[in-house]
Design an enzyme around this catalytic site. Structure first.
Site, PDB file in Angstrom:
ATOM      1  N   CYS A 116      46.313  61.535  42.528  1.00 39.96           N
ATOM      2  CA  CYS A 116      45.755  62.497  43.492  1.00 39.96           C
ATOM      3  C   CYS A 116      45.705  61.961  44.921  1.00 39.96           C
ATOM      4  O   CYS A 116      45.658  62.735  45.871  1.00 39.96           O
ATOM      5  CB  CYS A 116      44.368  62.940  43.046  1.00 39.96           C
ATOM      6  SG  CYS A 116      44.407  63.792  41.464  1.00 39.96           S
ATOM      7  N   HIS A 251      41.342  66.267  49.357  1.00 42.32           N
ATOM      8  CA  HIS A 251      41.929  66.528  48.048  1.00 42.32           C
ATOM      9  C   HIS A 251      41.065  67.588  47.364  1.00 42.32           C
ATOM     10  O   HIS A 251      39.837  67.501  47.388  1.00 42.32           O
ATOM     11  CB  HIS A 251      41.965  65.236  47.236  1.00 42.32           C
ATOM     12  CG  HIS A 251      42.342  65.459  45.804  1.00 42.32           C
ATOM     13  ND1 HIS A 251      43.444  66.202  45.452  1.00 42.32           N
ATOM     14  CD2 HIS A 251      41.755  65.068  44.642  1.00 42.32           C
ATOM     15  CE1 HIS A 251      43.521  66.251  44.133  1.00 42.32           C
ATOM     16  NE2 HIS A 251      42.505  65.572  43.617  1.00 42.32           N
ATOM     17  N   ASN A 281      43.287  71.971  41.179  1.00 41.77           N
ATOM     18  CA  ASN A 281      43.627  70.593  41.551  1.00 41.77           C
ATOM     19  C   ASN A 281      45.129  70.384  41.326  1.00 41.77           C
ATOM     20  O   ASN A 281      45.582  70.377  40.187  1.00 41.77           O
ATOM     21  CB  ASN A 281      42.801  69.638  40.689  1.00 41.77           C
ATOM     22  CG  ASN A 281      43.046  68.179  41.025  1.00 41.77           C
ATOM     23  OD1 ASN A 281      44.016  67.838  41.696  1.00 41.77           O
ATOM     24  ND2 ASN A 281      42.177  67.315  40.539  1.00 41.77           N
TER      25      ASN A 281
HETATM   26  O1  UT7 Z   1      41.687  64.745  40.968  1.00 43.54           O
HETATM   27  C1  UT7 Z   1      41.166  63.534  40.536  1.00 43.54           C
HETATM   28  C2  UT7 Z   1      39.750  63.526  40.667  1.00 43.54           C
HETATM   29  N1  UT7 Z   1      39.131  64.345  39.656  1.00 43.54           N
HETATM   30  C3  UT7 Z   1      37.958  64.790  39.891  1.00 43.54           C
HETATM   31  O2  UT7 Z   1      37.462  64.587  40.953  1.00 43.54           O
HETATM   32  C4  UT7 Z   1      37.206  65.509  38.800  1.00 43.54           C
HETATM   33  C5  UT7 Z   1      35.769  65.141  38.892  1.00 43.54           C
HETATM   34  N2  UT7 Z   1      34.926  65.761  37.934  1.00 43.54           N
HETATM   35  C6  UT7 Z   1      34.593  67.084  37.958  1.00 43.54           C
HETATM   36  O3  UT7 Z   1      35.091  67.825  38.775  1.00 43.54           O
HETATM   37  C7  UT7 Z   1      33.548  67.564  36.991  1.00 43.54           C
HETATM   38  O4  UT7 Z   1      32.931  66.475  36.358  1.00 43.54           O
HETATM   39  C8  UT7 Z   1      34.117  68.528  35.912  1.00 43.54           C
HETATM   40  C9  UT7 Z   1      34.447  69.864  36.562  1.00 43.54           C
HETATM   41  C10 UT7 Z   1      35.335  67.919  35.273  1.00 43.54           C
HETATM   42  C11 UT7 Z   1      33.059  68.801  34.840  1.00 43.54           C
HETATM   43  O5  UT7 Z   1      31.864  69.298  35.403  1.00 43.54           O
HETATM   44  P1  UT7 Z   1      30.448  68.686  34.968  1.00 43.54           P
HETATM   45  O6  UT7 Z   1      29.426  69.445  35.669  1.00 43.54           O
HETATM   46  O7  UT7 Z   1      30.530  67.194  35.197  1.00 43.54           O
HETATM   47  O8  UT7 Z   1      30.402  69.075  33.429  1.00 43.54           O
HETATM   48  P2  UT7 Z   1      30.323  68.108  32.155  1.00 43.54           P
HETATM   49  O9  UT7 Z   1      31.607  67.402  31.949  1.00 43.54           O
HETATM   50  O10 UT7 Z   1      29.078  67.303  32.257  1.00 43.54           O
HETATM   51  O11 UT7 Z   1      30.151  69.193  31.013  1.00 43.54           O
HETATM   52  C12 UT7 Z   1      29.013  70.043  30.925  1.00 43.54           C
HETATM   53  C13 UT7 Z   1      29.133  70.955  29.719  1.00 43.54           C
HETATM   54  C14 UT7 Z   1      29.482  70.213  28.449  1.00 43.54           C
HETATM   55  O12 UT7 Z   1      28.764  70.817  27.394  1.00 43.54           O
HETATM   56  P3  UT7 Z   1      27.444  70.127  26.805  1.00 43.54           P
HETATM   57  O13 UT7 Z   1      27.884  68.772  26.324  1.00 43.54           O
HETATM   58  O14 UT7 Z   1      26.489  70.058  27.963  1.00 43.54           O
HETATM   59  O15 UT7 Z   1      27.035  71.062  25.714  1.00 43.54           O
HETATM   60  C15 UT7 Z   1      30.943  70.487  28.249  1.00 43.54           C
HETATM   61  O16 UT7 Z   1      31.348  70.473  26.897  1.00 43.54           O
HETATM   62  O17 UT7 Z   1      30.197  71.903  29.925  1.00 43.54           O
HETATM   63  C16 UT7 Z   1      31.076  71.897  28.785  1.00 43.54           C
HETATM   64  N3  UT7 Z   1      32.439  72.203  29.244  1.00 43.54           N
HETATM   65  C17 UT7 Z   1      32.917  73.445  29.349  1.00 43.54           C
HETATM   66  N4  UT7 Z   1      32.396  74.645  29.073  1.00 43.54           N
HETATM   67  C18 UT7 Z   1      33.162  75.727  29.286  1.00 43.54           C
HETATM   68  C19 UT7 Z   1      33.384  71.323  29.676  1.00 43.54           C
HETATM   69  N5  UT7 Z   1      34.485  71.990  30.040  1.00 43.54           N
HETATM   70  C20 UT7 Z   1      34.224  73.306  29.839  1.00 43.54           C
HETATM   71  C21 UT7 Z   1      34.977  74.473  30.050  1.00 43.54           C
HETATM   72  N6  UT7 Z   1      34.393  75.664  29.757  1.00 43.54           N
HETATM   73  N7  UT7 Z   1      36.225  74.445  30.543  1.00 43.54           N
END
Ligand code: UT7
Length: 324
Positions: A116, A251, A281
């Protein structure tokens, strides 16, 4: 003896696949919802390449648009640096395919892999080569087809990415004759964070292409810290203040990362170019795609001070301050 040189952005261009996929359409394939994706990321849609659209074809379209914008003939380009983590083939470099398609055969052409942050790495490499006189006109391209390396069964990653390409044309100019150009850049890498964001395949390990794997929450945490730090370094190197910056072109990984970084630095939100809602992204393509969008809709204008920044797998991260 000639004086110091500076790399000036003379044009930009971008390209997106024909097919746009909305969150609602994705929700028919994986267990997710428009509400979750919009709330957690700001993404509303992404473009997904068809079989006939490849990283090289998107890169070529973006580069052609950038050349037209600059008013330069392809034959006048003597350097192509293409950032990608999704090359058409393991080798040769996708940059050589683009070179041939554009008709600038013979010039220097190679790929850089910094995921990225690839566009920042490519821009900085081209800038260094222009300033040492190795080339006079460069195409710097970020191009990706991340849809090809996504695990479409993994809802935690497959909803986040899209395909596309963006390009800028740089030209070396006498630093005394212009205020425009790349003013300061910083790049960093931390290989200790490999396991937080990587692809679980490759020619030397599994002999497969592999799929993207990410511990999103941890990447998020590192991204805000690293980006705020590198932005601070570039601002200090350039001897400017945050208030002098007209636009930040970040980014586009997550709307919440953009907001958190802006807040940490004290940059007002209306100076941040946001395209993550439309493009998702697109890895190395996201910064030049967002830059081109904001130039073409008239937001970014000649004479303005623009900050590029990115962070990605490796980890790698960097920032670059440019006067247009
Ligand atoms: O480009 C390189 C750099 N990359 C980044 O910068 C990405 C950085 N990270 C992020 O943008 C965020 O961490 C994400 C968007 C990937 C995830 O958001 P989050 O607020 O950190 O969510 P999480 O991973 O803590 O997940 C929260 C909940 C989980 O459920 P439980 O365990 O709380 O029951 C996940 O299973 O959301 C669930 N979940 C989803 N639900 C519906 C994860 N993905 C999905 C989905 N749809 N697509």
């Amino acid at each position: 003896m000639s004086g110091a040189l500076r790399s000036v952005i003379r044009g930009s261009g971008s390209a997106l696949p024909a097919q746009c996929v909305t969150n609602a359409q994705l929700a028919e394939r994986v267990d997710t919802s428009d509400e979750w994706i919009v709330e957690r990321t700001g993404i509303r849609q992404r473009y997904i390449a068809s079989e006939s659209e490849t990283t090289a074809s998107l890169a070529t379209d973006a580069a052609r648009a950038a050349l037209e914008d600059a008013g330069f003939e392809p034959a006048s380009i003597d350097l192509i640096v293409l950032a990608t983590a999704t090359p058409d083939n393991t080798f040769p470099a996708t940059a050589t395919k683009v070179q041939h398609a554009l008709g600038c055969n013979g010039c220097i052409a190679f790929d850089v892999a910094a995921v990225c942050s690839g566009f920042l790495y490519a821009l900085t490499t081209a800038d260094a080569m222009l300033r040492t006189g190795m080339a006079k006109r460069a195409l710097v391209i970020g191009a990706e087809t991340f849809s090809r390396i996504l695990d479409w069964e993994d809802r935690t990653t497959c909803v986040l990415f899209g395909d596309g390409a963006g390009a800028v044309v740089l030209e070396a100019q006498d630093a005394d004759a212009t205020r425009a150009g790349i003013i300061a850049s910083r790049l960093h890498a931390d290989g200790a964070q490999h396991d937080l964001l990587y692809v679980d395949g490759g020619p030397s390990t599994t002999q497969t292409v592999g799929h993207l794997r990410m511990k999103g929450r941890e990447v998020f945490r590192h991204a805000v810290v690293n980006l705020a730090e590198v932005l601070g370094e570039v601002i200090a190197d350039a001897g400017v203040s945050v208030a002098d910056i007209d636009w930040v072109v970040p980014h586009q990984a997550n709307r919440r990362i953009l907001d958190a970084t802006a807040k940490k630095l004290g940059i007002s939100e209306d100076k941040i170019v946001v395209t993550v809602d439309r493009h998702a992204n697109t890895s190395a393509a996201s910064v030049p795609l967002a830059f081109d969008a904001a130039r073409r809709d008239g937001r970014i204008q000649s004479g303005q001070l623009v900050m590029f920044e990115a962070m990605g797998g490796g980890f790698t991260w960097g920032a670059s301050l440019v006067r247009l």
